[in-house]
Design an enzyme around this catalytic site. Structure first.
Site, PDB file in Angstrom:
ATOM      1  N   CYS A 215       0.841  -1.197   0.000  1.00 13.43           N
ATOM      2  CA  CYS A 215       0.000   0.000   0.000  1.00 13.43           C
ATOM      3  C   CYS A 215       0.878   1.249   0.000  1.00 13.43           C
ATOM      4  O   CYS A 215       2.090   1.165   0.163  1.00 13.43           O
ATOM      5  CB  CYS A 215      -0.892   0.023   1.232  1.00 13.43           C
ATOM      6  SG  CYS A 215      -2.018  -1.369   1.341  1.00 13.43           S
TER       7      CYS A 215
ATOM      8  N   ARG B  28      -4.669   1.588  -1.485  1.00 16.69           N
ATOM      9  CA  ARG B  28      -4.703   0.230  -0.948  1.00 16.69           C
ATOM     10  C   ARG B  28      -4.467  -0.837  -2.003  1.00 16.69           C
ATOM     11  O   ARG B  28      -5.054  -0.804  -3.079  1.00 16.69           O
ATOM     12  CB  ARG B  28      -6.064  -0.027  -0.287  1.00 16.69           C
ATOM     13  CG  ARG B  28      -6.164  -1.397   0.325  1.00 16.69           C
ATOM     14  CD  ARG B  28      -7.453  -1.577   1.091  1.00 16.69           C
ATOM     15  NE  ARG B  28      -7.451  -2.878   1.739  1.00 16.69           N
ATOM     16  CZ  ARG B  28      -8.502  -3.653   1.825  1.00 16.69           C
ATOM     17  NH1 ARG B  28      -9.662  -3.275   1.352  1.00 16.69           N
ATOM     18  NH2 ARG B  28      -8.414  -4.831   2.421  1.00 16.69           N
ATOM     19  N   LEU B  29      -3.611  -1.778  -1.640  1.00 17.13           N
ATOM     20  CA  LEU B  29      -3.465  -3.027  -2.367  1.00 17.13           C
ATOM     21  C   LEU B  29      -4.089  -4.082  -1.469  1.00 17.13           C
ATOM     22  O   LEU B  29      -3.567  -4.378  -0.392  1.00 17.13           O
ATOM     23  CB  LEU B  29      -1.991  -3.345  -2.639  1.00 17.13           C
ATOM     24  CG  LEU B  29      -1.719  -4.673  -3.337  1.00 17.13           C
ATOM     25  CD1 LEU B  29      -2.321  -4.686  -4.729  1.00 17.13           C
ATOM     26  CD2 LEU B  29      -0.228  -4.931  -3.407  1.00 17.13           C
TER      27      LEU B  29
ATOM     28  N   ILE C 155      -4.948  -7.408   0.154  1.00 15.91           N
ATOM     29  CA  ILE C 155      -4.330  -8.731   0.228  1.00 15.91           C
ATOM     30  C   ILE C 155      -5.022  -9.605   1.272  1.00 15.91           C
ATOM     31  O   ILE C 155      -5.592 -10.633   0.947  1.00 15.91           O
ATOM     32  CB  ILE C 155      -2.815  -8.633   0.517  1.00 15.91           C
ATOM     33  CG1 ILE C 155      -2.119  -7.937  -0.644  1.00 15.91           C
ATOM     34  CG2 ILE C 155      -2.212 -10.013   0.764  1.00 15.91           C
ATOM     35  CD1 ILE C 155      -0.666  -7.670  -0.457  1.00 15.91           C
ATOM     36  N   ILE C 156      -5.001  -9.197   2.540  1.00 20.46           N
ATOM     37  CA  ILE C 156      -5.537 -10.052   3.598  1.00 20.46           C
ATOM     38  C   ILE C 156      -7.062 -10.030   3.604  1.00 20.46           C
ATOM     39  O   ILE C 156      -7.703 -11.056   3.593  1.00 20.46           O
ATOM     40  CB  ILE C 156      -4.954  -9.673   4.975  1.00 20.46           C
ATOM     41  CG1 ILE C 156      -3.463 -10.027   4.990  1.00 20.46           C
ATOM     42  CG2 ILE C 156      -5.676 -10.398   6.100  1.00 20.46           C
ATOM     43  CD1 ILE C 156      -2.740  -9.665   6.256  1.00 20.46           C
TER      44      ILE C 156
ATOM     45  N   GLY D   6       1.845  -2.596   5.020  1.00 22.50           N
ATOM     46  CA  GLY D   6       2.634  -3.714   5.500  1.00 22.50           C
ATOM     47  C   GLY D   6       1.804  -4.933   5.799  1.00 22.50           C
ATOM     48  O   GLY D   6       0.681  -5.094   5.326  1.00 22.50           O
TER      49      GLY D   6
ATOM     50  N   ASP E 135      -5.629  -7.155   9.009  1.00 30.45           N
ATOM     51  CA  ASP E 135      -4.627  -6.966  10.066  1.00 30.45           C
ATOM     52  C   ASP E 135      -4.582  -5.505  10.521  1.00 30.45           C
ATOM     53  O   ASP E 135      -4.208  -5.218  11.655  1.00 30.45           O
ATOM     54  CB  ASP E 135      -3.251  -7.463   9.638  1.00 30.45           C
ATOM     55  CG  ASP E 135      -2.702  -6.809   8.381  1.00 30.45           C
ATOM     56  OD1 ASP E 135      -3.469  -6.177   7.620  1.00 30.45           O
ATOM     57  OD2 ASP E 135      -1.488  -6.934   8.138  1.00 30.45           O
TER      58      ASP E 135
END
Length: 169
Positions: free
Chosen positions: A2, A52-53, A55-56, A79, A105
């Site tokens: 991100c 934002r990328l 992922i979670i 992160g 997260d």
């Protein structure tokens, strides 16, 4: 990965400053092409943009800037917190808290800071990260990164502004 950028100013946030913030966010758009979120607190002269990328938690529930429910804290984060599931369990054991909005997260990191405080939480975190945490009550900006500095965090301070970003661009 991100990307985020923000500013806190001693003076009012002018349209020129906010335009520069938008320009800076566009320069790091490649770090987070899935969603761009902006939060401005003109009353406190603070603004931030997060790219934002996902992922979670790929849902919109993981979008940032993210706020605590009581709106004390606002965070932009880059992160991965490797032990976020363990911290989630600890929060449940210590506070009987299990009302999670997302599976990100970021939310766990933010809730840990809210419940334990910033410094004790930093000792819990295992991962690679950098973040900017704005305390809306006390008007304090905290900039933090993992102990190894794997996720970059840059800042520049002038006479009246502090600008921060996850990429030097």
């Amino acid at each position: 990965m991100c990307g985020f950028v923000g500013i806190v100013s001693k003076n009012k946030l002018t349209s020129n400053l906010l335009s520069n913030l938008d320009t800076a966010a566009l320069k790091i758009k490649s770090r987070g092409p899935d969603f761009t979120g902006k939060w401005i607190n003109k009353k406190k002269n603070f603004a931030t943009v997060h790219n934002r990328l996902s992922i979670i938690d790929i849902s919109q529930k993981g979008n940032q800037p993210m706020h605590t429910v009581n709106e004390k804290y606002t965070i932009v984060y880059n992160g991965e917190l490797y032990n976020f599931k363990d911290i989630k369990e600890k929060i449940y054991k210590d506070f009987n808290y299990n009302s999670w909005y997302s599976s990100s997260d970021t939310e766990v990191l933010l809730k840990a800071i809210e419940l334990y405080g910033l410094e004790p939480s930093l000792n819990l975190f295992c991962g690679m990260f950098s973040f900017a945490l704005w305390d809306n009550i006390n008007e304090i900006l905290y900039l933090s990164r993992d102990i190894a500095g794997e996720k970059p965090l840059y800042y520049f301070q002038s006479e009246s502004n502090l600008v921060f970003a996850s990429q030097i661009k």
